[in-house]
Each structure stands twice: as C-alpha cells, then as structure tokens.
Design an enzyme around this catalytic site. Sequence first.
Site, PDB file in Angstrom:
ATOM      1  CD  GLU A  52      -3.136  -1.005   2.058  1.00  0.00           C
ATOM      2  OE1 GLU A  52      -2.950  -0.413   3.128  1.00  0.00           O
ATOM      3  OE2 GLU A  52      -4.227  -1.507   1.743  1.00  0.00           O
TER       4      GLU A  52
ATOM      5  CD  GLU B 235      -4.178  -6.054   2.481  1.00  0.00           C
ATOM      6  OE1 GLU B 235      -4.902  -5.398   3.246  1.00  0.00           O
ATOM      7  OE2 GLU B 235      -2.951  -5.875   2.376  1.00  0.00           O
TER       8      GLU B 235
HETATM    9  C1  GAL Z   1      -4.519  -2.850   4.902  1.00  0.00           C
HETATM   10  C2  GAL Z   1      -3.077  -3.274   4.982  1.00  0.00           C
HETATM   11  C3  GAL Z   1      -2.913  -4.549   5.771  1.00  0.00           C
HETATM   12  C4  GAL Z   1      -3.686  -4.473   7.042  1.00  0.00           C
HETATM   13  C5  GAL Z   1      -5.133  -4.214   6.735  1.00  0.00           C
HETATM   14  C6  GAL Z   1      -5.981  -4.174   7.987  1.00  0.00           C
HETATM   15  O1  GAL Z   1      -4.626  -1.489   4.617  1.00  0.00           O
HETATM   16  O2  GAL Z   1      -2.510  -3.456   3.716  1.00  0.00           O
HETATM   17  O3  GAL Z   1      -1.554  -4.761   6.046  1.00  0.00           O
HETATM   18  O4  GAL Z   1      -3.178  -3.444   7.819  1.00  0.00           O
HETATM   19  O5  GAL Z   1      -5.239  -2.974   6.085  1.00  0.00           O
HETATM   20  O6  GAL Z   1      -7.329  -4.018   7.706  1.00  0.00           O
END
Ligand code: GAL
Length: 650
Positions: free
Chosen positions: A143, A305
């Site tokens: 990110e 994710e």
């Molecule tokens: C994302 C990030 C992850 C984790 C996640 C938590 O923004 O890439 O590493 O922190 O959020 O919801």
Amino acid sequence: MPYLGVDYYPEHWPDEMIKEDIKGIKDLGANIVRMGEFAWHLMEPEEGMFDFSYFDSVISALKEQGIKIMFGTPTATFPAWLAHKYPSILSENEDGQVRVFGGRRQYCFNSELYRKYAAMITKRLTEHYADEPAIISWQIDNELGHEGSDQCYCEKCHEQFHRYLKNKYQSIDTLNETWGTIFWGQTYNNFNEIPVPKQTITTHNPSLKLDWARFRSNSINSFTHEMTGIVRKVKGEHQTVTTNVSGGFFDKSFDHEENVKKMDFVSYDNYPVWGGLEQPIEPASIAMTHDFNRGLLNKNYWIVEELMGAQGHDVIGYLPRPNQAKMWSYQAFAHGCSDMLYFRWRGMTKGAEQFCYGVVDHDNQYGRKYKEVQSLFEEIKENDHVLQSPIKADVAVLYDYDNIWSWKGQVQSKGFDFNEELLRLYRPFYKLNTPIDVIPTNRDLSNYRVVVVPVMQVVDRHLSQKLEQFAETGGTVLFSYRTGLKDRDNNLRLGEILPGPVREMVGARVEEIESLTGAHKLKLTGKGEFAHTYGEISVWRDLLVAEEADVLYEYSDNFYNQYAAVTQNNVGKGMVYYIGGGLNEEPLDRIAKNILSSHGITFIETPENVEVYERLVEKESYIFVMNHSGSLQLYDGEELEPYTGKIIKK
Ligand code: GAL
C-alpha cells in the site's frame, strides 16, 4: 481456475500450528497465499545477515498441499536496527516531527540510505526465490503512499524539491513568473529559498502546492519503479509483479497510473468498511473503486486483501452481516476482479492489528466466516472464463491528478469533497447498471459514447480540444461546476470568461459564482422537457447564462432567478451538458437516463440496493446479481435473500 486464497502470516504463529493452518487453508478451497510483506527483520535480523530459511520451510509445507504464493517485498516495515543506525531514513510530518520507529511506512522515499537498504533486501529476496516454482507473483512493498506516508517534509525532501523545481523551471525568474510570487512579496532570488509547504500563517502559494504534490508523486513513483526494476531484473520468468493499491486514492499525492505502469497487473485492497465506520460505504462508491482499479491498466485486476471480518486498528465499527462480505466479493468479480485473497487468515493476538478480524478469529474456530469464504470459492471457481472476460464500457468518468491536487489545495467550498463530486456523477449511471470506466484524461476516448467530466477545474487546450472532438463526432460530454477555471500551473486566466476553454462547447457562460455548503440547498425549477420537475443544488453554484445552450434547470431564489443552473447544448453530432453545482440525485438520474437512451446504450433498472452487472463471454451473457440490502428484494421476478451475491447465466 482463478487464484483464490488468504493473506497468511505464518511468522505470527507457533511452528506447530503451520501444518494445521495450511490444511485449514487448503480445505477452504484456497490455492494461493500472500505472505512476507512485513517480515524484513525475519529475513535480515542483523545488517547484511540474510536468512530466508524460515520461509523456505513454510513454502515447502505449502507446496505439499499444492498452494502457490504471492510474496511481498518487505519494505513497508523496516527493521528496528536500521532506524536505530540511520535515523535519517525516518520521514517527517508537516509539523517537522520525525515519525519514530513503531508504526509502519514511516520511511522517507527520498532517503538514499533507505533506498540502498530497501534495494538490497528486495534483490536478495528475489534472487533467493527466482527459481521457486511455487512463488508465482511478487508484490512490491505494501500500500505505497497509504496512511499519510505519501507526505514527508524532511530536509532531504526539501533539497530534492529544490532540485525538482530547478529542473522544471531552469531559471528562478521563470518560476517567479509562473507562480506569481510578486503576490505578498514572495519573489525568490534562488531556488534554495523556496520552502516546503509546512504550517505557515494562512496558506501557501497554489502553484507551489501543486508542484509539491507533483514532486511527492515523483518521489513515491521513482521509489516504486526502482524496486520494481530490481524485482524484474532478478525474478523467474514464471513470476509476475504487482503492488497493492489501497483505498482513498484520490486523497493521495501520487499519480496511481504512473505508479502501476510497470506492473503486470493491479492489485487492490477492498475494504468497504474500515475503522470506526458505523455503516459500510455506499454500494456505488465501492463500485467506483473497482472501476478505478480496472481503469489503471485498463484490464482486469486482483484483489489481494478482501475484507471478511471487522477491521480497524485501535477503533473498529460495523461487522459485515452474514453473506455481506461474500456479496461484496461477487460485486468485485462483477467489476473485473479476476483473482482474490481474503485479509487475513486469522486475527492476530498480539501487535497493532489485534482487531483486524480474519477468516478465522482468535478463538481459532472455523465458523461462519470460514464457511462463507469456502462457499464463495466453491461457487466462483467454475467461472474463470467469466472472470477473465474483458469489460467494455460505453461510459467513462474522467479524472486528472493535477486537477485533484488543485482542488485539494483550495477546496473553495466547505461542502466540497472530490470523491463525493466524482460519485455524484458516477452514481446515476451506476444505478442504471451500465458498465463504467473510471480513467485518467490522457486515454483514448474513441471507444466511448459518454464521457463524464466531474469538477475538472484544470483544463488545458489539449483536453478541451479532445473533448470537443469527442462531442463533434457524436459523443455526449457531461461537465460539472468550476470546469475550465485553471491552467496547468494552477492559476486563473486573465480575460477569459468561464467555463474557459470549453465555453463554446458548453454554449453558456458563467457570470457569477457562489460557494454553498453541503447543508445549504437551493431550489431549482425545470424548463423545457424538464418543466414541472424540481431540483436542488448544494456545495457550489455557477450562475450561468445560456448562449447557445438550452436551459434544463434554473435558479428560483431572489436576485438570481434569471440564471441557469443546468444546460444542454448540441455540438456537431453530439451533446454537451453542464451541471452548475452539486445537483441532487433525481434530476441527475433523469439526465443519465436520457443520455443512455439517446445512444441506445442498454441499461437495466433495478430496485434500490440491487445491483446487476452483465458480463459477456463470446455471445453468452452472465449476470452478476447483488442485493446490497439486509432485506428481501425482487429482481426479474425472483426473490433475493438479504445480501445475495450470485451469477445467473442467461
Ligand atoms: C490494509 C493493509 C494490511 C492491514 C489491513 C488491515 O490497509 O494493507 O496490512 O493493515 O489494512 O485491515
């Protein structure tokens, strides 16, 4: 078969659990995990001591179950020894405070030292696994630019900013002239006198602010390109390269298209609800994020994710209702996601993300969420041909980072929010369930029929000519307020009547303007084919005088009721609309429907909160159906349970 999986952090758990975890992941129906992206210290516990044995053994256990890997280069979280030895790698916030070791992403993109160490671990890691058949993809960092890490005001950045400006303007006189530093006596004798836009009294020069944003963008993107270059040089031929785009991309000071241009595909982190939010963001807004990500490389993308449980660091909120997260996954697949990984396998008991719930919770039971993911994987895996199929949209929503940063530096209205203004014009087309591309202005427009151009205050001749030609040849262009206000230097144009370079195609001029707030709403009355209908405007209003254009809505308040608020103009074979403010949904819905009908673009009307999205595979039609509500809905004579997500083959 698509790649389907979870984000797995084996290093968080006792070794004895790994085999069982991998079995659980396999039973979920997964065929991939992503890992490693925060584990720099584990791979280089002391300077120059590289050791990948931990991951070697996890990878061999994953291979036994036939599970593939996306491996993250770990530069988002550097080891403590590095920060201790070289505190200069740490970034600084606007108040000049150094961001101490402890969170993440707190490195300076312009630190040569950081780049040296980041390049080294990236190279050693990629070399180590270049021949590993199970690793099929590399994720660069994590990110990039998220959580405020796009900004750093340290001395190194200051120096680089001077260099950037020198390179751009060559002479200080040119910079002074371009920025108009005569104002408030800010004339610079040499580049070294120029500040970074830290706190001052009132505000900095708008051209300085825009150049600062461009400079930040260069800093992040050159770091990304450097790391990507290293991976590309060393990686195995069977391995691809990506990076995960976080949400909030219009709030950040880097050009995302430039950021991903050397990637094989875009990955996105899809969190329709995060932190203390009471409710998820609205379905149209989630959809827009997908269309933006698909638009970056103009092809289908991954989600690496995907939210399943409640999420947040110190504060959390809404828990997705049963099947709601699964439905969001269907929505993502509908909009062009081809492969998906859920964040995260299991919630961690220690560390900063104790409240980022996963597919499995801390109690380690395979419960409702596990079953939801399992059923999604089972249902979707048969549909690879649908997920891989390209999406063709007739409607494009355009954005431009100079324009976004120009607004960010001067919001002009207390009610202004760039994302909301984009959404305002995206939403009516979304509601008609027609595919939409969200793309930068530099793209070829010839395959579109409708181009939506929200709050494009920075317009140069190149763009205005391109849009004019688009309309001349039969396209429809939809502008909203403040169009054409500024040039590329973020300045206003002397002697030019607004909407500046697009005035002729709009066929109307802006005589006066008023900044409203989000709550200050003014009534509009419809004219012509919109007679007896009413509208409401907030945030802003341009007071328009129609020259060639027809008036669709006019103001009705005292003193200004002679002015138009919304106009429509014939240009060549096409049509140009101008929406002079933050118009409410109803009239926009009407306009969107007229536009689609006039082009014969198919649209599907559905009840509120029911989204459908058609994908074509050769001549076969697959309809993704999403019920975004917690109640029963009807679509095509069929009842949809709360939060249904499914594919219907027509
Ligand atoms: C994302 C990030 C992850 C984790 C996640 C938590 O923004 O890439 O590493 O922190 O959020 O919801």
